[in-house]
Design an enzyme around this catalytic site. Sequence first.
Site, short mmCIF file in Angstrom:
data_model
loop_
_atom_site.label_atom_id
_atom_site.label_comp_id
_atom_site.label_asym_id
_atom_site.label_seq_id
_atom_site.Cartn_x
_atom_site.Cartn_y
_atom_site.Cartn_z
N CYS A 63 0.84 -1.21 0.00
CA CYS A 63 0.00 0.00 0.00
C CYS A 63 0.87 1.25 0.00
O CYS A 63 1.56 1.55 -0.96
CB CYS A 63 -0.95 -0.05 1.20
N HIS A 116 -3.38 -5.80 1.28
CA HIS A 116 -2.66 -5.95 2.54
C HIS A 116 -2.56 -7.40 2.99
O HIS A 116 -3.40 -7.87 3.75
CB HIS A 116 -3.38 -5.15 3.63
N GLU A 157 -0.71 -8.55 5.20
CA GLU A 157 -0.50 -8.64 6.66
C GLU A 157 -1.84 -8.59 7.39
O GLU A 157 -1.88 -8.89 8.60
CB GLU A 157 0.44 -7.52 7.12
#
Lengths: 223, 79, 79, 607
Positions: free
Chosen positions: A85, A194, A196
């Site tokens: 991002c 994302h 994560e």
Amino acid sequence: MKIGVITFPGTLDDTDAQRAARYVDAEAVALWHADADLHGVDAVIVPGGFSYGDYLRAGAIARFAPVMRSVVEAAGKGMPVLGICNGFQILCEAGLLPGAMLRNAGLHFVCRDQWLRVENNTTAWSSRYEQGAEIIVPVKNMDGRYTASQATLDELEGEGRVVFRYVGVNPNGSCNDIAGITSANGRIVGLMPHPEHAIDALTGPSDDGLGMFYSALDAVVTA
Amino acid sequence: MARVVVDVMPKPEILDPQGQAVANALPRLGFEGITSVRQGKHFELEVADDVDDATLAKIAETFLANPVIEDWVVRRVDA
Amino acid sequence: MARVVVDVMPKPEILDPQGQAVANALPRLGFEGITSVRQGKHFELEVADDVDDATLAKIAETFLANPVIEDWVVRRVDA
Amino acid sequence: MTSTQVHIDTVARAEASPDQPQPYRELGLKDDEYQKIREILGRRPTEAELAMYSVMWSEHCSYKSSKVHFRHFKENTTEEMRSKMLAGIGENAGVVDIGDGWAVTFKVESHNHPSYVEPYQGAATGVGGIVRDIMAMGARPLAVLDPLRFGPADAPDTRRVLPGIVAGVGGYGNCLGLPNIGGEVVFDESYAGNPLVNAACVGAMRVEDLHLAHASGTGNKVILFGARTGLDGIGGVSVLASETFSGEEGGTGRKKLPAVQVGDPFTEKVLIECCLELFGERIVVGIQDLGGAGLSCATSELASAGDGGMRVWLERVPLRAEGMTPAEVLSSESQERMCAVVRPEDVPAFMRVCQKWDVIATEIGEVTDGDHLVITWHDEVVVDVPPRTVAHEGPEYHRPIARPADQDALQADVPDSLPRPSTPDELRETILRMIASPNLASRKWVTDQYDRYVRGGTVLAQPSDSGMIRIDEETGRGVALATDCNGRFCKLDPYTGAQLALAEAYRNVAVSGATPLAVSDCLNFGSPEDPAVMWQFEQAIRGIAEGCRELGIPVTGGNVSFYNQTGTTAILPTPVIAVLGVIDDVRRRIPTGIGAEAGETLLLLGE
Ligand SMILES: Nc1ncnc2c1ncn2[C@@H]1O[C@H](COP(=O)(O)OP(=O)(O)O)[C@@H](O)[C@H]1O
């Protein structure tokens, strides 16, 4: 194996990236924007957020941070680097990856669970996926519309450097549905979604994102 | 002290959804005759007299604008 | 066809976090002597010749700028 | 700005010019309130003092119309209910013990009127303000919620207000890195000229890290840190300058400034991290956020809650605008600022942490052994007041209360006469109309603009009945939070309506698998000067308090927003209730939804 995670003023997803590193049994090392020392890490994650508020342009100020000089140097020697991002935006601004991100075509911040197709499973951050696999990972951004000149797009497509592509919905109007790309040597990857936030079905839509962090382990071991 | 203005615009070939949103809304609000709108950024800088044009050009190119997607113009104005 | 430029800036008494972020970053990048930066928006409009100044003023005020927190300037330029 | 200095209204000047007319009415003070200030001080107030009293005695800061009704909360809170409460009504935010050494703080605040004037910034700074309240308790903010009310979806002004408010809530919260885990979007005619923007925040800390807003310890330093102080948000107070020196070009007279504040979420994010590092170093004695009423509020509240007096050198405040008067500096509502009390020996360490985060920090004062708050401006005394009279001993009103004359007619107008669908086709049509109505349709178009994933601890968010976050990664301990209110019920019967809101939020928390623990509220009503509104208010507050006793969970804090009306027409009474629950392991949460597996059995509980 040590994975460094950079914190700039305004970085938001650093603790999440550190957690993801720990989930694959890597040691997460916090890196500070003003400290050029990479503290012996084997790979670097430039996480998401709004560095310096992203007021000028996403990633425009962060790329000048002392730590980024070291990242650029280490990347030149083949260290795996992942930009997520805002991190992807910073890598583009820093010239490590081609292209740029613009305001989403819909002009709104978009947060959604997004399907992606793995288009290249030979990079340092995607080797654990099967070619063509479809994964679901959150995407959340204001300036996520990937753009590059036609020549650059042709080059990326021709060399198979598109790593992830949006499937179903293109959430931000990115060229060629591009969600993530890699450097010519496949060591640097940047993507808007994302991974994560997709390491545990308890707190994300899936654990599909773990593959990226496991891939980095392999990349470091076999390097 | 001098005042410097830098205007940064999306390159013509780049889709500008912000400008387009404005352009599309105008007729709905009863404003006719606006055929195109593009939106960029406008910076006003107060600079010391010893800051030369080369430095200003550098600030604009390396920092205020991203040459991959934007064009820019630097001009000094009377304060 | 005429080209019209509208520059929209945060009012002087209003906080301008954007300009501030740029101003704070410049010395870190090695650019000295820039004492203040303010950041606003720059619009470029292509308008039909029969669009008069009053209409342009109205468009700027009701649509391009937010009069509560922004000032704006409309000017016609030679295309 | 020499002209400014010349005209500074000092205590000495005030004593010398007792009859100088003052624009107290324009500042919102009533005649008797102004007289009371003169009595307290034994002289006319200075401009700066007048500015201070007028904001601190405003309805918003002093709760002057609502305070007397808070006794219902007190009377209905048993020892048992109090036992888990570490901080309650009166502190920046309530704090509850959730076990395992964890404390959780949460609160709902309104930012209704600013959001009507400037939707984006109003909503953004509303989020910013509630987050600083949570920080001021010593906690790390963990998530936000945003109960919203708008006029009809197709009303022209809704088109102006709604996108800005949603973008503002998102713009600030997303940039701050706080997941949005819930809220409401409700449309009703009565909010057409007065949308409601309520914002809730929840944060957590270890029990021993709880900080209260106290300035204690003679000689301790008062440090202002965060953003510079500017003219934004001064609003009403600008009449001081213009009234007193009207017509004086180049003096301090300036045109009335808009009461608009612009938020800078990046600065707030950095401020959060800076505060948490300061808490971690254990070098903060007391802390207070700067919200409405800015430094007036922070200095007087800190001093009032402490055990001594306070001395402030106001000219040390870092400014963003030139020529600001002391009154303006005290009243400025510039965002992203905090005020801390620090032992002298810890000041260097404090400054080091601020430097690391690039946060401006300035020692502006110190705690004294006196009992006055004394503020100077370039060595001249501009404020010399007993701080309690500013912060805690403002006026209290027993406003007239009257049940509306049309309440009986309203209640008698039952829906029995309404046509009901009787054929499958009619039923189909009714269902389609209902699910397409703005009040029942999916809220995805709003919630998709909010980051619900950041921080990696969100266990439940939209479309769940309650949001849930994990607090302790090791044990899985977490909290759930839901906000609810049906204003139409409350209009029909404010007592029962408020209890329904409470019960709904309670149920929403319970069905997520958490045990409800505590309540915060945001009471949005019309004008307190209208006896019918005061009746609604009194009924609602009693309903909540008695409902809470029934449920065995205390009200730990909240917010009152009056004067929500268009013309003289009040909004629906809207007591938004937030219920907080605890779950010892978030892995046992119960997601909303049915039909995950074939063959599920549906059971209806209750009547
Ligand atoms: N303004 C808002 N901000 C964040 N979440 C919201 C907002 N409005 C609604 N939601 C969320 O969207 C979901 C559906 O909302 P709603 O239709 O009001 O649900 P319900 O009718 O079950 O209370 C809930 O999870 C709620 O928390």
